[in-house]
Design a protein around this motif. Structure first.
Motif, PDB file in Angstrom:
ATOM      1  N   SER A  24       0.638  -1.080   0.271  1.00  0.00           N
ATOM      2  CA  SER A  24       0.068  -0.118  -0.027  1.00  0.00           C
ATOM      3  C   SER A  24       0.874   1.406  -0.043  1.00  0.00           C
ATOM      4  N   SER A  25       2.134   1.162  -0.109  1.00  0.00           N
ATOM      5  CA  SER A  25       2.947   2.437  -0.151  1.00  0.00           C
ATOM      6  C   SER A  25       4.080   2.194  -1.108  1.00  0.00           C
ATOM      7  N   CYS A  26       4.891   3.275  -1.343  1.00  0.00           N
ATOM      8  CA  CYS A  26       6.382   3.189  -2.148  1.00  0.00           C
ATOM      9  C   CYS A  26       7.176   4.275  -1.663  1.00  0.00           C
ATOM     10  N   ASP A  32       0.022   6.648  -1.976  1.00  0.00           N
ATOM     11  CA  ASP A  32      -0.894   6.313  -2.834  1.00  0.00           C
ATOM     12  C   ASP A  32      -0.671   5.203  -3.786  1.00  0.00           C
ATOM     13  N   LEU A  33       0.677   4.677  -3.610  1.00  0.00           N
ATOM     14  CA  LEU A  33       0.874   3.674  -4.700  1.00  0.00           C
ATOM     15  C   LEU A  33       1.307   2.497  -3.748  1.00  0.00           C
ATOM     16  N   GLY A  34       0.881   1.322  -4.423  1.00  0.00           N
ATOM     17  CA  GLY A  34       1.061  -0.029  -3.824  1.00  0.00           C
ATOM     18  C   GLY A  34       0.719  -1.205  -4.729  1.00  0.00           C
ATOM     19  N   GLY A  35       1.099  -2.301  -4.365  1.00  0.00           N
ATOM     20  CA  GLY A  35       0.662  -3.472  -5.015  1.00  0.00           C
ATOM     21  C   GLY A  35      -0.888  -3.761  -5.056  1.00  0.00           C
ATOM     22  N   GLN A  36      -1.272  -3.442  -4.087  1.00  0.00           N
ATOM     23  CA  GLN A  36      -2.896  -3.422  -3.903  1.00  0.00           C
ATOM     24  C   GLN A  36      -3.724  -2.771  -4.982  1.00  0.00           C
ATOM     25  N   CYS A  37      -3.128  -1.579  -5.561  1.00  0.00           N
ATOM     26  CA  CYS A  37      -3.938  -1.118  -7.011  1.00  0.00           C
ATOM     27  C   CYS A  37      -3.830  -2.306  -8.060  1.00  0.00           C
ATOM     28  N   LEU A  38      -2.809  -3.167  -8.055  1.00  0.00           N
ATOM     29  CA  LEU A  38      -2.485  -3.824  -9.377  1.00  0.00           C
ATOM     30  C   LEU A  38      -3.673  -4.985  -9.190  1.00  0.00           C
ATOM     31  N   THR A  39      -3.604  -5.628  -7.684  1.00  0.00           N
ATOM     32  CA  THR A  39      -4.590  -6.454  -7.335  1.00  0.00           C
ATOM     33  C   THR A  39      -5.909  -6.176  -7.572  1.00  0.00           C
ATOM     34  N   LYS A  40      -6.390  -5.057  -7.353  1.00  0.00           N
ATOM     35  CA  LYS A  40      -7.778  -4.485  -7.780  1.00  0.00           C
ATOM     36  C   LYS A  40      -7.884  -4.367  -9.217  1.00  0.00           C
ATOM     37  N   ASP A  41      -6.914  -4.091 -10.143  1.00  0.00           N
ATOM     38  CA  ASP A  41      -7.044  -4.155 -11.347  1.00  0.00           C
ATOM     39  C   ASP A  41      -7.270  -5.502 -11.826  1.00  0.00           C
ATOM     40  N   LEU A  42      -6.489  -6.590 -11.506  1.00  0.00           N
ATOM     41  CA  LEU A  42      -6.935  -7.867 -11.897  1.00  0.00           C
ATOM     42  C   LEU A  42      -8.016  -8.390 -11.524  1.00  0.00           C
ATOM     43  N   ALA A  43      -8.615  -8.162  -9.967  1.00  0.00           N
ATOM     44  CA  ALA A  43      -9.902  -8.459  -9.732  1.00  0.00           C
ATOM     45  C   ALA A  43     -11.067  -7.800 -10.587  1.00  0.00           C
ATOM     46  N   HIS A  44     -10.873  -6.579 -11.070  1.00  0.00           N
ATOM     47  CA  HIS A  44     -11.894  -5.835 -11.847  1.00  0.00           C
ATOM     48  C   HIS A  44     -11.941  -6.661 -13.236  1.00  0.00           C
ATOM     49  N   TYR A  45     -10.788  -7.192 -13.640  1.00  0.00           N
ATOM     50  CA  TYR A  45     -10.833  -7.761 -15.275  1.00  0.00           C
ATOM     51  C   TYR A  45     -11.472  -8.895 -14.947  1.00  0.00           C
ATOM     52  N   ILE A  46     -11.170  -9.806 -13.878  1.00  0.00           N
ATOM     53  CA  ILE A  46     -11.880 -11.043 -13.715  1.00  0.00           C
ATOM     54  C   ILE A  46     -13.436 -10.843 -13.572  1.00  0.00           C
ATOM     55  N   GLY A  60      10.347  -4.985  -1.249  1.00  0.00           N
ATOM     56  CA  GLY A  60       9.027  -4.761  -1.197  1.00  0.00           C
ATOM     57  C   GLY A  60       8.263  -5.947  -2.168  1.00  0.00           C
ATOM     58  N   GLY A  61       7.341  -6.623  -1.308  1.00  0.00           N
ATOM     59  CA  GLY A  61       6.562  -7.718  -1.761  1.00  0.00           C
ATOM     60  C   GLY A  61       6.063  -7.657  -3.468  1.00  0.00           C
ATOM     61  N   SER A  62       5.691  -6.212  -3.723  1.00  0.00           N
ATOM     62  CA  SER A  62       5.156  -6.156  -5.096  1.00  0.00           C
ATOM     63  C   SER A  62       6.437  -5.799  -6.293  1.00  0.00           C
ATOM     64  N   MET A  63       7.661  -5.854  -5.709  1.00  0.00           N
ATOM     65  CA  MET A  63       8.884  -5.664  -6.600  1.00  0.00           C
ATOM     66  C   MET A  63       9.072  -6.927  -7.204  1.00  0.00           C
ATOM     67  N   LYS A  64       8.317  -8.175  -6.795  1.00  0.00           N
ATOM     68  CA  LYS A  64       8.495  -9.486  -7.401  1.00  0.00           C
ATOM     69  C   LYS A  64       7.663  -9.443  -8.809  1.00  0.00           C
ATOM     70  N   ILE A  65       7.082  -8.619  -9.180  1.00  0.00           N
ATOM     71  CA  ILE A  65       6.466  -8.468 -10.597  1.00  0.00           C
ATOM     72  C   ILE A  65       7.671  -7.993 -11.680  1.00  0.00           C
ATOM     73  N   PRO A  66       7.844  -8.947 -12.608  1.00  0.00           N
ATOM     74  CA  PRO A  66       9.100  -8.840 -13.565  1.00  0.00           C
ATOM     75  C   PRO A  66       8.632  -7.489 -14.410  1.00  0.00           C
ATOM     76  N   LYS A  67       7.642  -7.040 -14.748  1.00  0.00           N
ATOM     77  CA  LYS A  67       7.280  -6.085 -15.353  1.00  0.00           C
ATOM     78  C   LYS A  67       7.581  -4.635 -14.526  1.00  0.00           C
ATOM     79  N   LEU A  68       7.754  -4.862 -13.532  1.00  0.00           N
ATOM     80  CA  LEU A  68       8.025  -3.603 -12.754  1.00  0.00           C
ATOM     81  C   LEU A  68       9.568  -3.517 -12.550  1.00  0.00           C
ATOM     82  N   GLN A  69      10.215  -4.746 -12.212  1.00  0.00           N
ATOM     83  CA  GLN A  69      11.601  -4.699 -12.005  1.00  0.00           C
ATOM     84  C   GLN A  69      12.183  -4.232 -13.185  1.00  0.00           C
TER      85      GLN A  69
END
Length: 473
Positions: A199-201, A223-237, A331-340
């Motif tokens: 939830s933060s950066c 206002d930046l965090g991996g939770q935002c990406l989780t929400k985007d994926l949830a809305h897509y599904i 940070g846990g969200s930095m495991k995402i290869p696209k962000l790395q």
């Protein structure tokens, strides 16, 4: 026997590491996971911490998430709203901030410090079970760079109430450098530390010089965090479900809670695998949902947000004059290869350090710091220092007919310096004087018998809190 531990408690997860045999390693919890969710739930009259709080029927219990935000004494209304929206309990903020838990049996109250203590107590149990012999559990904690001493003290007290003996609190960026041994660099280098949590950066540029770490610039974004990406994926599904079954999960709180949980798991799987399978039993109106999601699809879903995530790092790099040689990702969200890859592309010539799992980096650095503190002689381990008192002036060493500088202004405690002393064979005793300027008056003096030492011999100087320890060998 004492064991050195390091803990990083984040908004979304907590990680415990230990330092033994000269190396740091992460300790898995009772479920075999290396990271424990920083979630606390009250299920009837029973408290649940970690994975048990996160799993199961979320609507049958009262859950607290992102508690760390309210451990900061400088929290604001945005933080209160964020925690209350993420959790399923009311927050009272009249005289003192407290959580209100309403169950079928009773109404209970707790505060952020008590919730943090429960999480630390869970980690204390995990640490205790990992020990081969009994001993004190000595610990180094990490705190955000922008936190005040008062906020750090709250972390310390919560950990101590859980049973740990806290040696020190260090900043999260410094812990990240320690995990990769960057402080051992022989050259002066600048390092970009990019941390993206749930939830933060925050992005920092740190300078490493002679083993000393100093923060040059830093940016924090809540206002930046991996939770935002989780929400985007949830809305897509949710859209996929609506298109196939004409049911809208976004209209149901229960359905969206399930979607968020499975989307979060899917996001973590896609960090290491090229595809992930999502199966949600009874998502809505008795309908089960099954779907394969590829990493390419996930990256396409989040692609619009990538520029927002790299903006803080880009801004910091543009405002910095020096050359940045290394990048540390944590940070846990930095495991995402696209962000790395997006962060790495900002500095194509810099070395990216990503060999350690990003959500374990800070805990590993804390464990290493704890190990170093326990290895240093004459350290008062009961003195918890949230801020390091740096040396306020240059220190010079005078011996025979020479005067040399041994410590620069700004040097932190426990720094060491060695000098090779080439004395004549006939010299039996040598006096060493400490001065605060090349021509100043001496403020300390020590004489050593060097008759039996091989020539040249070595003088080692160690900067301590209240004096400088001189040793010859």
């Amino acid at each position: 026997m004492t064991t050195a531990y390091g803990i990083h408690l984040g908004n979304n997860s907590a990680c415990l590491a230990s330092f033994t045999n000269g190396a740091a390693s992460v300790i898995a919890n009772d479920a075999g996971d290396r990271v424990t969710p920083a979630i606390v739930a009250l299920n009837g009259s029973e408290w649940e911490i970690g994975l048990t709080a996160k799993s199961g029927n979320a609507l049958s219990k009262v859950i607290i998430k992102h508690n760390k935000r309210l451990m900061n004494c400088d929290y604001n209304e945005e933080d209160l709203t964020y925690v209350e929206t993420s959790s399923s309990c009311r927050i009272q903020n009249e005289d003192k901030l407290s959580y209100e838990f309403e169950t079928s049996e009773t109404t209970q109250y707790s505060n952020p410090d008590n919730i943090a203590t429960k999480i630390y107590a869970k980690l204390f149990t995990i640490a205790s079970h990992s020990m081969r012999s009994e001993g004190d559990l000595k610990l180094v904690l990490a705190a955000p760079l922008h936190w005040s001493n008062e906020s750090r003290d709250r972390l310390v007290k919560s950990a101590e109430l859980a049973g740990f003996e806290v040696l020190q609190v260090i900043s999260e960026p410094a812990a990240a450098l320690l995990a990769y041994n960057v402080e051992e660099s022989e050259e002066d280098i600048n390092v970009l530390v990019y941390r993206l949590g749930g939830s933060s950066c925050d992005v920092s540029i740190l300078k490493v010089s002679g083993g000393f770490i100093s923060v040059e610039k830093s940016i924090f974004r809540s206002d930046l965090g991996g939770q935002c990406l989780t929400k985007d994926l949830a809305h897509y599904i949710a859209k996929e479900v609506k298109q196939k079954w004409k049911l809208d999960p976004e209209e149901s709180k229960r359905a969206m809670a399930k979607l968020m949980h499975h989307s979060d798991n899917c996001k973590h799987v896609l960090s290491t695998l090229s595809s992930a399978h999502v199966f949600i039993e009874s998502l809505m109106d008795g309908v089960d949902w099954s779907q394969n999601i590829s990493r390419a699809r996930f990256e396409n879903i989040i692609s619009a947000k990538i520029s927002a995530y790299i903006e803080p790092a880009q801004k910091l790099i543009e405002s910095f004059d020096g050359k940045i040689s290394k990048i540390v990702l944590c940070g846990g969200s930095m495991k995402i290869p696209k962000l790395q890859s997006a962060v790495a592309n900002l500095l194509p010539e810099a070395e990216v350090l990503s060999g350690i799992n990003p959500d374990e980096v800070i805990a590993m650095g804390c464990a290493k710091e704890a190990g170093m503190l326990l290895d240093i002689p004459e350290v008062n381990l009961h003195d918890v220092s949230a801020e390091v008192e740096f040396l306020g002036k240059d220190i010079y060493l005078k011996y025979l007919d020479q005067t040399v500088q041994i410590f620069k202004e700004g040097t932190p405690p426990f720094a060491q310096n060695t000098c090779s002393i080439d004395a004549g064979k006939d010299i039996k005793d040598i006096s060493f004087s400490l001065l605060d300027s090349p021509e100043g008056d001496e403020f300390a003096k020590e004489t050593f018998n060097v008759e039996s030492l091989s020539k040249p011999f070595t003088l080692k100087a160690t900067l301590q809190h209240s004096n400088i320890l001189l040793q010859v060998e």
